[in-house]
Structure formats: C-alpha cells, structure tokens
Design a protein around this motif. Structure first.
Motif, PDB file in Angstrom:
ATOM      1  N   MET A 111       0.853  -1.198   0.000  1.00  0.00           N
ATOM      2  CA  MET A 111       0.000   0.000   0.000  1.00  0.00           C
ATOM      3  C   MET A 111       0.889   1.248   0.000  1.00  0.00           C
ATOM      4  SD  MET A 111      -2.963   1.174   2.730  1.00  0.00           S
ATOM      5  CE  MET A 111      -4.001  -0.215   2.308  1.00  0.00           C
ATOM      6  N   ASP A 112       0.720   2.100  -1.024  1.00  0.00           N
ATOM      7  CA  ASP A 112       1.537   3.305  -1.100  1.00  0.00           C
ATOM      8  C   ASP A 112       0.848   4.460  -0.375  1.00  0.00           C
ATOM      9  OD1 ASP A 112      -0.526   4.060  -2.744  1.00  0.00           O
ATOM     10  OD2 ASP A 112       0.629   3.942  -4.608  1.00  0.00           O
ATOM     11  N   ASN A 113       1.497   5.624  -0.415  1.00  0.00           N
ATOM     12  CA  ASN A 113       0.984   6.768   0.327  1.00  0.00           C
ATOM     13  C   ASN A 113      -0.387   7.216  -0.154  1.00  0.00           C
ATOM     14  OD1 ASN A 113       3.382   6.648   1.675  1.00  0.00           O
ATOM     15  ND2 ASN A 113       4.051   8.733   1.197  1.00  0.00           N
ATOM     16  N   GLN A 114      -0.624   7.189  -1.464  1.00  0.00           N
ATOM     17  CA  GLN A 114      -1.903   7.632  -1.988  1.00  0.00           C
ATOM     18  C   GLN A 114      -3.032   6.710  -1.547  1.00  0.00           C
ATOM     19  OE1 GLN A 114      -2.378  10.600  -3.578  1.00  0.00           O
ATOM     20  NE2 GLN A 114      -4.535  10.088  -3.232  1.00  0.00           N
ATOM     21  N   ASP A 115      -2.750   5.392  -1.504  1.00  0.00           N
ATOM     22  CA  ASP A 115      -3.768   4.456  -1.013  1.00  0.00           C
ATOM     23  C   ASP A 115      -4.103   4.728   0.453  1.00  0.00           C
ATOM     24  OD1 ASP A 115      -3.848   3.187  -3.477  1.00  0.00           O
ATOM     25  OD2 ASP A 115      -2.259   1.764  -2.935  1.00  0.00           O
ATOM     26  N   ILE A 116      -3.076   5.060   1.230  1.00  0.00           N
ATOM     27  CA  ILE A 116      -3.298   5.375   2.645  1.00  0.00           C
ATOM     28  C   ILE A 116      -4.135   6.638   2.783  1.00  0.00           C
ATOM     29  CG2 ILE A 116      -2.146   6.077   4.780  1.00  0.00           C
ATOM     30  CD1 ILE A 116       0.187   4.279   4.004  1.00  0.00           C
ATOM     31  N   LYS A 117      -3.852   7.653   1.950  1.00  0.00           N
ATOM     32  CA  LYS A 117      -4.642   8.890   1.996  1.00  0.00           C
ATOM     33  C   LYS A 117      -6.106   8.616   1.668  1.00  0.00           C
ATOM     34  CE  LYS A 117      -0.816  11.955   0.665  1.00  0.00           C
ATOM     35  NZ  LYS A 117      -0.303  12.889  -0.373  1.00  0.00           N
ATOM     36  N   ASN A 118      -6.336   7.790   0.651  1.00  0.00           N
ATOM     37  CA  ASN A 118      -7.720   7.482   0.270  1.00  0.00           C
ATOM     38  C   ASN A 118      -8.438   6.708   1.363  1.00  0.00           C
ATOM     39  OD1 ASN A 118      -7.245   8.738  -2.196  1.00  0.00           O
ATOM     40  ND2 ASN A 118      -6.702   6.823  -3.226  1.00  0.00           N
ATOM     41  N   ARG A 119      -7.737   5.787   1.990  1.00  0.00           N
ATOM     42  CA  ARG A 119      -8.366   4.931   2.997  1.00  0.00           C
ATOM     43  C   ARG A 119      -8.697   5.700   4.269  1.00  0.00           C
ATOM     44  NH1 ARG A 119      -5.873  -0.757   5.460  1.00  0.00           N
ATOM     45  NH2 ARG A 119      -7.493  -1.066   7.055  1.00  0.00           N
ATOM     46  N   PHE A 120      -7.819   6.599   4.668  1.00  0.00           N
ATOM     47  CA  PHE A 120      -8.012   7.296   5.948  1.00  0.00           C
ATOM     48  C   PHE A 120      -8.478   8.737   5.776  1.00  0.00           C
ATOM     49  CE2 PHE A 120      -5.061   3.847   6.842  1.00  0.00           C
ATOM     50  CZ  PHE A 120      -5.591   3.294   7.994  1.00  0.00           C
ATOM     51  N   GLY A 121      -8.818   9.138   4.562  1.00  0.00           N
ATOM     52  CA  GLY A 121      -9.382  10.461   4.333  1.00  0.00           C
ATOM     53  C   GLY A 121      -8.414  11.602   4.540  1.00  0.00           C
ATOM     54  N   ILE A 122      -7.156  11.395   4.181  1.00  0.00           N
ATOM     55  CA  ILE A 122      -6.140  12.433   4.337  1.00  0.00           C
ATOM     56  C   ILE A 122      -6.053  13.243   3.049  1.00  0.00           C
ATOM     57  CG2 ILE A 122      -3.701  12.895   4.754  1.00  0.00           C
ATOM     58  CD1 ILE A 122      -3.582  10.340   6.355  1.00  0.00           C
TER      59      ILE A 122
END
Length: 425
Positions: free
Chosen positions: A1-12
């Motif tokens: 999971m890259d940074n963009q996936d993390i942003k999408n998942r946690f609403g960042i």
C-alpha cells in the motif's frame, strides 16, 4: 500500500512533502512493534496517524483504544490504565480491569502523554520494558502484550529538561519520532482541505456549494491557523451554514477568521535577554527571611563590639559597610522628620558608661543585668516582613518601582500585584 492508497483509505487530504514524509514513516513502522511518539500541534491530526499504524500492523484485528491522558484526573489515572482491586480506595466497590488489560494483543494510543504524573510515568516505563504491571491495591504482577503509540503537542525535550517528564521514558517512547506538520507549514494543502470540507458540509446540510475568490484563497493560505485542521474545518462549516452569498471574497471571509493579534496573547515580554525567571511568592518570603537574619546577625555583632570596646576608629573601620548602609536607610526618614525644623541629620553612637562595661566584664553581674533587661518581642509575621521590605525598597529608590523590583529580585509585575494585595499604594 503506497501513500496515496493510505490517503484514500483514511481520508487524508494534501500533497505537502512534510505530510507525505509523515505518512511514509507511519507506513514503514506499522508492521513492527516499535513504540512511536507522534508530535504535532493540537488539531493537526495526530490521532489519524495512530489509526494508520494500528491498521497496517499485525495487530489490526486486535483491540484499539485511544486514551486522552490530559482528561483523566491525577488521582484515578493509575486505576484507568492498570485497573484496581475491590476496596483499594474509596469508591472501589468492585475490581476493575485497566486499559492495558483490556487491550491485550492490540494497540493503545496515549494522547497528551506529556500530561501524565511522574508516578504513572514510572509504571508506564515498566510496561514498555517488560510488559508487566500491577493493579492498584494488588501485589500480583500481571503481563500484557500491548503496543503503545503516544502523542503530545508539547516540546518533550524541554519538559525533560524541566523535570516534568522522565528522560528514560522519553527515549523509550521516542524510538521512532513522527512529526505531523501544522497547517501553516503546508499552505499548498489549505484550499484543497477547505473545498473538501465545504463539499461534505453542503451535502450534510443540503445547502448550495461555496466558491472562494482569488483574494479569499490567498487569505486562507496566509492565515496563521493556530487551531490547524480542526479550526479550518470549523470555519468551513460556519460558512456552509451561515453564509447567504455562495461566492465568498476576502472581506466576507475575514468575518469568520479570528483576529490573529489576539490569538498570541497573553505573552511574556522580557525587558532584557538575561532577565531571571519570575520568583514565586514562596521564594520572595525566603529572601525576606534570609536578608532579615543576615541584618540581625550583623547588627548583633556591631552592638556587642560597641558595648565591649566602646567607640573607636577600629570599630568604624571594621563595620563601615554596614554602618553606611544603615545610615543610608534611615537618612531619608531623618531628613523628613527634621527638615521642617532646620536640624541637620546626624548619626551618633554613644559609648557605654563604666558601670555597664563593668557589668559585662563580671559574669555574675552580667546575669543579673540580663535578667533585669526588658525583652522586646519581635513580630514574626511574614506578611509584615514582606510589607516592610517592599516599603524599604520603594523608599530607597524614591518610588521607582522598576528599580525596587530589581532590588527585591522579583519582576515588576509581581511587585505591582503585591503592592495592591498589601494596600501599599
């Protein structure tokens, strides 16, 4: 999971390099069991990073609990974290499990960890080092397997230097430091966040969308945002609900932004770079007592020498500093009492008569002489001594409070407060 996936998942929302760096650190440290200390200003989103670390770890199926250490009273925080036995204190009607027991196998997020009392810090250090803890009121050692993620908005290094936080616990928690940037450090993300919040609130309250003019966007980017993302979200919600005009310019936006000149107050302004820290009232009372004791010792020595030796040049030479200081202190009062009568102020020391000298040389007669002496009881009130010292300092410096405060070793602000409290105006 890259940074963009993390942003999408946690609403960042945001593309700031500082934000991306913080996400990258959280992603890399999550699979391990290393303790993480998240640092950042209030409202910057520290708790979101604790969820990232938990959800990307092997403990993601275990429990997660967030504890605000600053919101729990000092007397009950040990019970909340480690549990207690029945009857261990007043109101403990039954045994209770603590957070470290309930979250066994999961992650505990200690927000505002810098607010923990020193005693609780020692117990937390033991949990981090050995996984052992003891319930309040118990002698049985229990084990737990909990990952600790801590967060704080204070400068922990300064807290360690001042003795408010244990140094060993700080380095144990700070195995991997993670700093969440404040909103003012990522100005390129402010308009993105504002648009996201406006869309969310427009859907929630079923109101038309809001657009910002270019000057309003510049104002958003240049504003200080002391409340960080939380404050920006509140501003967006106010505009979505209250604003009738759906195109908002800088003049309209200004009504929703607090005046920055008032957000930084109160502030402590020092008159010089080497100014000492403000004394507490207890320190001032100690200073009064020590100065008073020193003056009494010097005065006793001088009186004894005058009685035993009489008035001669050696007595004045040896005690000239103290005699000059004594004369300087009483000279203004003598002048004020005698200037109306044209009398020149003088300080005269009389030599004791022969009878007194003979009495002091004879031990038996000395005892009789001392028994006949009248004892004058001195006032030991700290308030009176403090009041007298302040009066002397003001009189010595002719009412100049700044100079009097420096003489007393306190700040001018403290002197003003004490003058008011003691009715010395």
């Amino acid at each position: 999971m890259d940074n963009q996936d993390i942003k999408n998942r946690f609403g960042i929302i945001g593309n700031s390099p500082l934000l991306n760096r913080a996400i990258d650190i959280a992603r890399q440290v999550a699979p391990t069991d290393i303790s993480v200390l998240i640092q950042g200003e209030s409202g910057s989103g520290k708790e979101v990073f604790s969820h990232i670390i938990h959800q990307l770890s092997s403990r993601k199926h275990g429990p997660f609990i967030a504890v605000n250490c600053g919101a729990i009273p000092e007397g009950t925080i040990d019970s909340e974290l480690f549990g207690h036995e029945k009857g261990s204190f007043t109101g403990a009607h039954e045994a209770r499990k603590g957070y470290f027991e309930v979250v066994d196998g999961g992650t505990i997020f200690l927000d505002e960890v810098g607010e923990l009392p020193l005693g609780t810090q020692a117990r937390l250090l033991r949990v981090l080092e050995s996984g052992e803890y003891i319930r309040v009121g118990s002698s049985k050692v229990q084990k737990t397997n909990v990952r600790v993620v801590a967060a704080t908005n204070v400068n922990m290094f300064e807290a360690v230097q001042k003795g408010k936080f244990r140094e060993d616990l700080y380095y144990r928690l700070n195995t991997v430091p993670l700093r969440v940037p404040s909103l003012r450090e990522r100005p390129e993300d402010i308009n993105l966040l504002f648009r996201k919040f406006i869309v969310d609130f427009s859907e929630k309250y079923r109101s038309p969308g809001v657009q910002l003019t270019e000057d309003a966007q510049n104002m958003l980017r240049n504003y200080n945002w002391p409340g960080n993302v939380r404050q920006l979200k509140n501003v967006a919600e106010q505009i979505a609900v209250l604003e009738k005009e759906r195109v908002v310019d800088a003049h309209t936006l200004q009504n929703y932004l607090p005046n920055e000149s008032r957000t930084s107050l109160p502030a402590i302004v020092s008159s010089n770079n080497n100014a000492k820290e403000d004394f507490s009232e207890r320190d001032l009372l100690y200073k009064v007592l020590f100065d008073m004791k020193k003056d009494m010792v010097d005065l006793k020595k001088l009186v004894v020498e005058l009685i035993q030796k009489g008035v001669d040049s050696s007595t004045f030479d040896q005690n000239s500093p103290y005699i000059n200081q004594l004369y300087q202190e009483i000279e203004p009062q003598i002048k004020s009492d005698t200037e109306g009568y044209g009398i020149a102020p003088t300080l005269t020391i009389h030599s004791p008569n022969n009878n007194t000298a003979n009495v002091l040389k004879n031990p038996v007669a000395q005892d009789d002489y001392l028994q006949d002496a009248q004892e004058v009881e001195e006032s030991l009130s700290l308030v009176d001594k403090e009041s007298d010292l302040i009066k002397k300092a003001l009189k010595k410096h002719r009412g100049k409070r700044k100079a009097a405060a420096q003489e007393l070793g306190i700040s001018e602000r403290t002197l003003y407060r004490k003058i008011k409290d003691l009715n010395l105006d």
